[in-house]
Design an enzyme around this catalytic site. Structure first.
Site, short mmCIF file in Angstrom:
data_model
loop_
_atom_site.label_atom_id
_atom_site.label_comp_id
_atom_site.label_asym_id
_atom_site.label_seq_id
_atom_site.Cartn_x
_atom_site.Cartn_y
_atom_site.Cartn_z
N LYS A 45 0.84 -1.19 0.00
CA LYS A 45 0.00 0.00 0.00
C LYS A 45 0.88 1.25 0.00
O LYS A 45 1.99 1.24 0.53
CB LYS A 45 -0.89 -0.04 1.24
N CYS A 130 -3.41 8.51 -7.84
CA CYS A 130 -4.52 8.18 -6.95
C CYS A 130 -5.58 9.27 -7.03
O CYS A 130 -5.30 10.44 -6.79
CB CYS A 130 -4.07 8.04 -5.50
#
Lengths: 317, 249
Positions: A45, A130
């Site tokens: 992550k 993102c």
């Protein structure tokens, strides 16, 4: 069949299946459900210099053939990752890709510098795409000059293989890929999620706490394939493809579209062992399609490579 | 799947044979594959290690739960679990009570089934529902020997109102009593408010969930961290939290 994949700067995967960033935690979370040593790699992550709290819940919402997420890149920061998670990953027999994020060019640089000092990191994935971050994040991925600046700053700090994860939320993803290639990227990973939203009808409000979110899952596979296909024809560096991969045949599609390796994400939430199953099935599927080795599959559907005569034969089958 | 019941309109209880799931701690959950792209987290209503059967009682609210509700007997379900942190066992020397709202009642029944025989004082179950037909597991709690208080929003059964009235009265008599609650967020917020968010008030929470194993960080709730509010995962740190751990927005 040997499924090994050789990528720039000596990065070698035992197979082309990598767990996609954001879907596989920081490493240990899935350990009791998945044999991680079977995987080609794990992209952890996103890691920032300091901890990020993430977005308010709800953070996930089911959509037709997909999911929306608005996690907001919650993570405990690169320092805690190095101390808490990396020792576990070092003991795991798979390649570790560290996904890095930042609000500013300098934050990306800091994380790259910190990770370059740690044994056990095999590659970096620079997340400039993102959609859940207001500042930084995707905005770097929508402007070729800014994307190149981030990549150049990371390149200055590290000799590790670096891939840049590009956004589908831009008119010309290819331009971003070219810009980061020129700035020293070793690979392109494509694609990140698409910006979307859903309405919680019962409560008369946006379904996600962050209002908009990133769409992933099978719904986005055609878009991902199109972008991989375009980027693979434009850049000289390898492409790591992803977006809605759920089956072995999906993997083959991405390989044929020009991906040297793939990442698998959303399907893991539903079927944690799907990546293992794909690794097991891949040799037979490739053989049945008439290939002698994995390398021959890569790019086999690209212009100039696709086999027109076999398409003719197919009509008589 | 070995058994199926419809305990109330729009609610289904499924029994599955799985010794692994039957060994769950009450409050833990099963992450069940349905038709959609995400699993559905469902808590256990009954856990029977002798038969190896576990039951899940859920409300049919959308495509996933509808699909699950329509499965035939003998169907093989894909379930990840048991997952999460369940209820801690109460101190049997001190009184405890269970406070359930709607489909929050079932996990409390799984807990009551395991704890009641050890209790030194008769436990109390406060069960709330919108209306009479939706009061879940009342008879089962009575059979365990609990004092059962019922509340309904429309007054069609028991006391008119929410579970908070009876809980306030129970807490007045049992200021050191242990409380176990599960239900809608508004109910849990009120439980936290009147119980003083103590460390022996336990609440099982729901949240939209992704992976169920702590990897995706989707199912968070706001916690009372040492350095200010922080997010905690319902699937991993929860779904059971103590009142003092939580901040209700």
């Amino acid at each position: 069949m040997n499924l090994a994949v050789s990528l720039p700067r000596g990065l070698k995967l035992k197979n082309p299946i990598i767990a996609a960033s954001g879907t596989f935690g920081f490493g240990p979370e899935y350990a009791s459900f998945v044999d991680m040593s079977v995987l080609g790699g794990i992209s952890v992550k996103g890691l920032s210099p300091d901890p990020w709290p993430g977005n308010p819940p709800p953070r996930v919402w089911e959509t037709p053939m997909g999911i929306l997420n608005s996690i907001g890149l919650q993570n405990h920061g690169v320092e805690v990752f190095c101390q808490q998670d990396l020792p576990f990953l070092r003991e795991t027999d798979t390649r570790v890709v560290a996904n890095i994020i930042g609000h500013t060019v300098d934050e990306y640089r800091q994380v790259a510098a910190r990770l370059s000092r740690e044994p056990g990191i095999d590659a970096l994935e620079v997340n400039i795409s993102c959609p859940n971050i207001k500042e930084g994040g995707m905005s770097f991925g929508q402007n070729p000059d800014q994307a190149a600046q981030v990549m150049a700053a990371v390149r200055f700090e590290t000799d590790l293989p670096v891939m840049v994860k590009i956004s589908p939320n831009t008119t010309y993803p290819v331009e971003i890929a070219e810009a980061v290639e020129d700035a020293g990227a070793d690979m392109i990973s494509a694609i990140n999620t698409l910006v979307g939203m859903a309405i919680d009808v019962k409560h008369r409000r946006p379904a996600l706490g962050g209002v908009t979110g990133g769409l992933s899952g099978p719904a986005i596979k055609p878009i991902a394939l199109r972008i991989v296909y375009e980027v693979a024809q434009t850049v000289k560096i390898p492409v790591v493809g992803m977006g809605g991969i759920s089956s072995t045949m999906d993997v083959v599609e991405f390989l044929m579209a020009g991906a040297a390796a793939v990442m698998v994400g959303t399907i893991t939430f539903q079927y944690p062992r799907r990546m293992q199953e794909i690794v097991a099935e891949l040799p037979e599927v490739i053989t049945e399609l008439g290939f002698d080795c994995l390398q021959d599959v890569v790019g086999s559907a690209l212009p100039g490579r696709s086999n027109a005569s076999s398409m003719m034969e197919a009509e008589y089958e | 799947m070995v058994k199926r019941q419809v305990p109330a309109p729009g609610h289904v209880e499924l029994w599955v044979h799985s010794p692994v799931l039957a060994g769950a701690t009450p409050g833990q959950f099963a992450h069940v594959v349905t038709q959609g792209t995400l699993r559905r987290p469902i808590s256990f209503s009954r856990l029977d290690v002798d038969t190896g059967n576990a039951a899940m009682l859920f409300q049919v609210v959308g495509v996933g739960t509808r699909w699950l509700a329509n499965q035939e007997m003998g169907a093989v379900l894909d379930i990840l679990g048991p997952l999460g942190r369940g209820f801690p066992v109460p101190d049997a020397r001190r009184p405890w009570c269970l406070v359930g709202g709607g489909v929050g009642i079932p996990p409390l029944f799984a807990a009551a089934s395991q704890w009641t025989s050890a209790a030194r004082m008769t436990p109390t179950a406060i069960l709330g529902a919108r209306t009479e037909s939706l009061v879940l597991l009342e008879e089962e709690f009575r059979q365990l020997g609990h004092v059962v208080w019922i509340t309904t929003d429309d007054g069609s059964r028991g006391m008119k109102g929410t579970v908070i009235g009876p809980l306030a009265r129970w807490l007045a008599k049992n200021p050191q009593g242990q409380v176990y609650a599960c239900g809608p967020t508004a109910m849990l917020r009120a439980v936290g408010a009147i119980s003083g968010q103590r460390d022996d008030v336990w609440m099982a929470l729901e949240q939209r969930m992704g992976c169920g194993v702590g990897a995706c960080l989707a199912c968070v709730v706001l916690g009372n961290g040492p350095e200010g509010p922080d997010y905690r995962r319902v699937c991993t740190e929860g779904p059971v939290f103590s009142g003092e751990e939580l901040i209700f927005p």
